[in-house]
Motif scaffolding. Structure first.
Motif, PDB file in Angstrom:
ATOM      1  N   PRO A 103       0.809  -1.224   0.000  1.00  0.00           N
ATOM      2  CA  PRO A 103       0.000   0.000   0.000  1.00  0.00           C
ATOM      3  C   PRO A 103       0.842   1.274   0.000  1.00  0.00           C
ATOM      4  CG  PRO A 103       0.122  -0.893   2.204  1.00  0.00           C
ATOM      5  CD  PRO A 103       0.845  -1.868   1.320  1.00  0.00           C
ATOM      6  N   ALA A 104       0.370   2.241  -0.752  1.00  0.00           N
ATOM      7  CA  ALA A 104       0.962   3.579  -0.722  1.00  0.00           C
ATOM      8  C   ALA A 104       0.011   4.572  -0.070  1.00  0.00           C
ATOM      9  CB  ALA A 104       1.300   4.046  -2.142  1.00  0.00           C
ATOM     10  N   GLU A 105      -1.219   4.145   0.180  1.00  0.00           N
ATOM     11  CA  GLU A 105      -2.225   5.007   0.810  1.00  0.00           C
ATOM     12  C   GLU A 105      -3.020   4.189   1.830  1.00  0.00           C
ATOM     13  OE1 GLU A 105      -2.734   8.161   0.685  1.00  0.00           O
ATOM     14  OE2 GLU A 105      -1.253   8.633  -0.871  1.00  0.00           O
ATOM     15  N   GLU A 106      -3.807   4.880   2.609  1.00  0.00           N
ATOM     16  CA  GLU A 106      -4.668   4.220   3.586  1.00  0.00           C
ATOM     17  C   GLU A 106      -5.689   3.340   2.880  1.00  0.00           C
ATOM     18  OE1 GLU A 106      -7.991   5.738   6.813  1.00  0.00           O
ATOM     19  OE2 GLU A 106      -6.026   6.714   6.814  1.00  0.00           O
ATOM     20  N   LEU A 107      -5.982   2.190   3.476  1.00  0.00           N
ATOM     21  CA  LEU A 107      -6.959   1.261   2.906  1.00  0.00           C
ATOM     22  C   LEU A 107      -8.171   1.149   3.837  1.00  0.00           C
ATOM     23  CD1 LEU A 107      -4.617  -1.612   1.649  1.00  0.00           C
ATOM     24  CD2 LEU A 107      -5.576   0.292   0.337  1.00  0.00           C
ATOM     25  N   PRO A 108      -9.349   0.839   3.282  1.00  0.00           N
ATOM     26  CA  PRO A 108     -10.571   0.800   4.111  1.00  0.00           C
ATOM     27  C   PRO A 108     -10.660  -0.391   5.048  1.00  0.00           C
ATOM     28  CG  PRO A 108     -11.060   0.180   1.852  1.00  0.00           C
ATOM     29  CD  PRO A 108      -9.637   0.649   1.852  1.00  0.00           C
ATOM     30  N   GLY A 109      -9.934  -1.461   4.771  1.00  0.00           N
ATOM     31  CA  GLY A 109     -10.039  -2.657   5.597  1.00  0.00           C
ATOM     32  C   GLY A 109      -8.716  -3.376   5.683  1.00  0.00           C
ATOM     33  N   PRO A 110      -8.633  -4.437   6.504  1.00  0.00           N
ATOM     34  CA  PRO A 110      -7.377  -5.178   6.665  1.00  0.00           C
ATOM     35  C   PRO A 110      -7.036  -5.985   5.419  1.00  0.00           C
ATOM     36  CG  PRO A 110      -9.137  -6.252   7.878  1.00  0.00           C
ATOM     37  CD  PRO A 110      -9.708  -4.972   7.359  1.00  0.00           C
ATOM     38  N   VAL A 111      -5.746  -6.160   5.173  1.00  0.00           N
ATOM     39  CA  VAL A 111      -5.259  -6.928   4.023  1.00  0.00           C
ATOM     40  C   VAL A 111      -4.078  -7.769   4.464  1.00  0.00           C
ATOM     41  CG1 VAL A 111      -6.026  -5.287   2.258  1.00  0.00           C
ATOM     42  CG2 VAL A 111      -3.780  -5.003   3.322  1.00  0.00           C
ATOM     43  N   CYS A 112      -3.739  -8.735   3.630  1.00  0.00           N
ATOM     44  CA  CYS A 112      -2.580  -9.585   3.860  1.00  0.00           C
ATOM     45  C   CYS A 112      -1.432  -9.060   3.003  1.00  0.00           C
ATOM     46  CB  CYS A 112      -2.922 -11.030   3.486  1.00  0.00           C
ATOM     47  SG  CYS A 112      -1.984 -12.268   4.385  1.00  0.00           S
ATOM     48  N   LEU A 113      -0.272  -8.818   3.608  1.00  0.00           N
ATOM     49  CA  LEU A 113       0.870  -8.213   2.920  1.00  0.00           C
ATOM     50  C   LEU A 113       2.132  -9.024   3.199  1.00  0.00           C
ATOM     51  CD1 LEU A 113       0.221  -4.512   3.981  1.00  0.00           C
ATOM     52  CD2 LEU A 113      -0.195  -5.459   1.704  1.00  0.00           C
ATOM     53  N   ALA A 114       3.117  -8.888   2.327  1.00  0.00           N
ATOM     54  CA  ALA A 114       4.433  -9.483   2.535  1.00  0.00           C
ATOM     55  C   ALA A 114       5.485  -8.420   2.264  1.00  0.00           C
ATOM     56  CB  ALA A 114       4.641 -10.686   1.620  1.00  0.00           C
ATOM     57  N   GLY A 115       6.535  -8.425   3.054  1.00  0.00           N
ATOM     58  CA  GLY A 115       7.593  -7.437   2.871  1.00  0.00           C
ATOM     59  C   GLY A 115       8.836  -7.812   3.639  1.00  0.00           C
ATOM     60  N   VAL A 116       9.876  -6.941   3.530  1.00  0.00           N
ATOM     61  CA  VAL A 116      11.179  -7.164   4.159  1.00  0.00           C
ATOM     62  C   VAL A 116      11.385  -6.138   5.267  1.00  0.00           C
ATOM     63  CG1 VAL A 116      13.664  -7.280   3.795  1.00  0.00           C
ATOM     64  CG2 VAL A 116      12.108  -8.054   1.996  1.00  0.00           C
ATOM     65  N   VAL A 117      11.843  -6.595   6.430  1.00  0.00           N
ATOM     66  CA  VAL A 117      12.108  -5.699   7.554  1.00  0.00           C
ATOM     67  C   VAL A 117      13.397  -4.927   7.283  1.00  0.00           C
ATOM     68  CG1 VAL A 117      12.588  -5.558  10.029  1.00  0.00           C
ATOM     69  CG2 VAL A 117      10.955  -7.249   9.163  1.00  0.00           C
ATOM     70  N   ARG A 118      13.313  -3.581   7.311  1.00  0.00           N
ATOM     71  CA  ARG A 118      14.495  -2.745   7.070  1.00  0.00           C
ATOM     72  C   ARG A 118      15.008  -2.086   8.348  1.00  0.00           C
ATOM     73  NH1 ARG A 118      16.296  -5.062   2.739  1.00  0.00           N
ATOM     74  NH2 ARG A 118      14.872  -4.922   0.961  1.00  0.00           N
ATOM     75  N   ASP A 119      14.180  -2.055   9.383  1.00  0.00           N
ATOM     76  CA  ASP A 119      14.632  -1.450  10.630  1.00  0.00           C
ATOM     77  C   ASP A 119      13.685  -1.885  11.747  1.00  0.00           C
ATOM     78  OD1 ASP A 119      16.230   0.133  12.298  1.00  0.00           O
ATOM     79  OD2 ASP A 119      14.835   1.812  12.139  1.00  0.00           O
ATOM     80  N   VAL A 120      14.216  -2.041  12.958  1.00  0.00           N
ATOM     81  CA  VAL A 120      13.424  -2.385  14.135  1.00  0.00           C
ATOM     82  C   VAL A 120      13.883  -1.517  15.296  1.00  0.00           C
ATOM     83  CG1 VAL A 120      12.712  -4.184  15.749  1.00  0.00           C
ATOM     84  CG2 VAL A 120      13.208  -4.781  13.376  1.00  0.00           C
ATOM     85  N   SER A 121      12.932  -0.944  16.033  1.00  0.00           N
ATOM     86  CA  SER A 121      13.292  -0.123  17.191  1.00  0.00           C
ATOM     87  C   SER A 121      12.322  -0.396  18.331  1.00  0.00           C
ATOM     88  CB  SER A 121      13.260   1.365  16.837  1.00  0.00           C
ATOM     89  OG  SER A 121      11.935   1.769  16.510  1.00  0.00           O
ATOM     90  N   LEU A 122      12.824  -0.212  19.567  1.00  0.00           N
ATOM     91  CA  LEU A 122      12.018  -0.381  20.766  1.00  0.00           C
ATOM     92  C   LEU A 122      12.179   0.855  21.633  1.00  0.00           C
ATOM     93  CD1 LEU A 122      10.359  -1.944  22.914  1.00  0.00           C
ATOM     94  CD2 LEU A 122      12.511  -2.977  23.674  1.00  0.00           C
TER      95      LEU A 122
END
Length: 701
Positions: A54-73
């Motif tokens: 997604p590049a914009e807000e979506l009206p409902g939940p979706v299933c996506l796949a991607g790569v983690v580029r950064d993690v912070s706590l």
């Protein structure tokens, strides 16, 4: 390993959880394997297809796949934490120019699971937060263990039609889903007894066996599998219910006692004193009741009749048949107001016949009786009362007929208790709530049914109007105009007194407000459930006599109040009431010869609620209204079926599954006809009603 359904979860090592999660399971009523696998999903999410990144807000939940580029706590104090992960589309980093931000609140352990370079599959709703697209609290799995096609290990949460369950505090969705998945994997077909007898119906295909149906209802491969499983399990629910109903019916017809029906002399004398002629449907119902009373089998009949259709006349006719035969009759009503009204009406109607009528309630009694008799001496032939009739023996010496008005206001144990006061007395239960056919087959499947489907002649028209609460002053002006013509009015409120939690009109403040709106010279009374019995009777006496022109009340007047001169009803916050309840309430007007009006005032901030009530303006057909009420609210709210003594329906839909109910009834009747021992109290069917693990049809083809 094999896993018996009756096994307690604490005894299964593979299904162990922490103490907090065990507490959450117990709150859901889950203690055994059967409880767990019969905790059915409340809905499903299709997580089989990956959506475009997604590049914009979506009206409902979706299933996506991607790569983690950064993690912070980041931590905020001792208890608050925020985990953020930057996710980009697989392939060229930043291909769409926008990364997706994943956020988890107060779950720091998530940060320890994630690492840069991991590939994730997740499910959630992308939304805009400032200049970023974020997904809060997504469900996720690391790709190397997530998808079956890559590792051969099936994902429980993603890549499938995923079940979503009702939860309680302490048990997360993923944990419960995992538990059910593991339990189903351990159960073998032989561990799951069939609850249905062999089916010869050509109505539709038999569907999967129960073991397969349990698998498919939780984790279906296709939508068709889920619906096929639901119908099989729903049929089993209906069969369990119908077997209960058939048993009660068979137990009733197996009883024999002397008939309790007079010749009709008293009824004929009663008819000669009435200023009206009974309708054809009233005569038909009286004839059906007479045949029941002449039988050696105790009557067990439901009298359905819309508001104002004349059920009380039919009940009096039934009581006269019993009294003439030398038996005593009891009429039980759910409220003090209704019991006293029945008493006054019966005393007036039956005084020319020199019959003794008594009233007994929990708060108005002297030695068990209010000392008001219609004539004669000795024990009363007819006793009218409330729940007090269940607990006092005095005055019920030879009970031959029990009449229960607005019977859905009573629990099944209360109805049974009164019916057991005599030697198998005849039972007539009455309701002004029209009952859809599917509920008639279930809650009332062991009763014979009479229907009053016409109103007595001479009733004026009744119109229903929907307006905004902002028009309350105009409604008061209309009421004032009608009072000037000699009419009276009800004003209904959802609350007795003001509440900080519910900003609704209450009876106490409404009475003060309407006194001002109506002006001097118009008496405005007040009736609610917290008044004493004496106060209620004085309020009703004043309203019946016409001294009080407007009665502000709560739903204590929902049933039985009969003041023919009352022609206007104003309901404040009508959106707070059910359709059938409003239909009952407006039945308090339109009982005389003058045109009547019901004005429903709704919260202007809830237009959807007003839309729900439109059917009341379109029709006075109680059955159509009841069907719509059943569709909107379900059977439990509509008729109090939680008190019916019947199993709850978790998968069957009483509107759309009418064919399953009918097939279940045929199966239950066939089972009892083939094996009458099922009707014996000591049989396992009645001890556990086809409990898992000892179903009587295990192993049948």
């Amino acid at each position: 390993m094999a896993l018996a359904l009756e096994t307690v979860l604490d005894e299964v090592e593979a299904l162990q959880t922490g103490s907090r999660q065990r507490s959450g399971l117990r709150a859901l009523g889950i203690q055994t394997v059967a409880d767990l696998v019969q905790h059915f999903p409340r809905r499903y999410e299709d997580r089989r297809r990956l959506a475009d990144f997604p590049a914009e807000e979506l009206p409902g939940p979706v299933c996506l796949a991607g790569v983690v580029r950064d993690v912070s706590l980041r931590r905020f104090g001792r208890r608050q934490a925020l985990v953020e992960a930057l996710l980009e589309e697989r392939g060229e980093p930043g291909a769409f120019g926008t990364a997706l931000v994943l956020r988890w609140f107060n779950t720091p352990w998530v940060g320890r699971q994630l690492a840069v370079g991991q590939e994730l599959v997740l499910f959630g709703r992308p939304k805009r937060s400032g200049k970023r697209i974020v997904v809060d609290q997504p469900e996720f799995e690391i790709l190397e263990s997530a998808l079956e096609e890559e590792t051969g290990v099936e994902s429980v949460h993603l890549g499938r039609i995923t079940p979503v369950y009702a939860l309680s505090s302490g048990i997360p969705q993923r944990t419960l889903r995992d538990l059910i998945f593991r339990a189903l994997a351990m159960i073998e077909p032989g561990d799951v007894p069939e609850l249905l007898p062999p089916r010869k119906s050509n109505r539709h295909e038999a569907g999967p066996q129960r073991w397969q149906a349990l698998q498919d209802i939780h984790f279906p491969r296709e939508e068709e599998d889920r619906e096929a499983a639901r119908r099989v399990l729903a049929l089993q629910e209906c069969f369990t219910l119908q077997l209960n109903v058939a048993f009660r019916r068979q137990m009733r017809i197996s009883v024999r006692r002397p008939p309790r029906c007079g010749s009709g002399r008293l009824l004929q004398a009663f008819l000669e004193t009435l200023p009206f002629q009974p309708t054809q449907s009233q005569r038909r119902a009286v004839g059906q009741i007479r045949l029941d009373l002449e039988s050696a089998t105790p009557m067990n009949r439901l009298l359905q009749g819309d508001v104002g259709s004349g059920k009380t006349f039919v009940a009096v006719a039934a009581m006269l048949f019993a009294v003439e035969n030398g038996a005593q009759a009891a009429l039980m009503a759910p409220t003090q107001v209704l019991a006293e009204q029945h008493f006054l009406l019966l005393r007036r109607w039956l005084e020319p016949l020199d019959l003794c009528v008594s009233l007994r309630t929990g708060t108005r009694q002297v030695d068990g009786f209010l000392p008001l008799l219609a004539g004669g001496s000795g024990e009363p032939q007819i006793v009218v009362g409330t729940h007090a009739l269940l607990y006092e023996k005095a005055g019920l010496q030879d009970l031959g007929l029990v009449v229960i008005d607005e019977q859905h206001k009573f629990g099944v144990l209360q109805r049974t208790r009164l019916a057991q006061r005599g030697d198998h007395p005849d039972l007539l239960v009455m309701t002004a709530t029209p009952i859809p056919r599917t509920l008639t087959m279930t809650v009332y499947g062991d009763l014979d049914i009479s229907v009053l489907d016409e109103l007595p002649a001479g009733r004026g028209p009744l119109r229903t109007h929907l307006r905004s609460l902002e028009h309350e002053a105009q409604a008061a002006q209309y009421v004032r105009d009608q009072i000037a013509k000699g009419r009276q009015a009800f004003v209904l409120c959802p609350l007795v007194e003001e509440s900080d939690k519910l900003p609704l009109s209450d009876a106490l403040s409404t009475q003060r407000n309407w006194r001002e709106l109506l002006g001097p010279g118009i008496r405005c009374g007040l009736l609610h459930g917290r008044l004493t019995a004496e106060e209620k009777e004085e309020v009703m006496r004043s309203f019946r006599s016409g001294e009080t022109a407007v009665l502000v009340a709560t739903t204590v007047i929902e049933v039985g109040v009969d003041v023919p001169n009352a022609t206007i009803m104003v309901v404040l916050h009508a959106e707070r009431f059910g359709l059938s309840q409003l239909h009952q309430l407006r039945g308090r007007v339109g009982r005389g010869t003058h045109p009547s009006h019901c004005i429903l005032l709704c919260d202007p901030g809830k237009p959807e609620a007003a839309d729900r009530l439109k059917i009341l303006g379109e029709t006075r057909d109680g059955f159509r209204i009841a069907e719509e009420d059943l569709r909107q609210r379900g059977p439990g709210d509509l008729l109090g079926t939680a008190q019916s003594g019947l199993p709850a329906l978790r998968l069957a839909d009483l509107l759309s599954d009418a064919d399953l109910l009918q097939e279940a009834r045929e199966l239950a009747d066939a089972v009892l006809a083939r094996d009458p021992s099922l009707a014996l109290p000591e049989h396992a069917v009645l001890r556990g009603l086809l409990r898992d693990g000892d179903g009587p049809f295990a192993g049948t083809a």
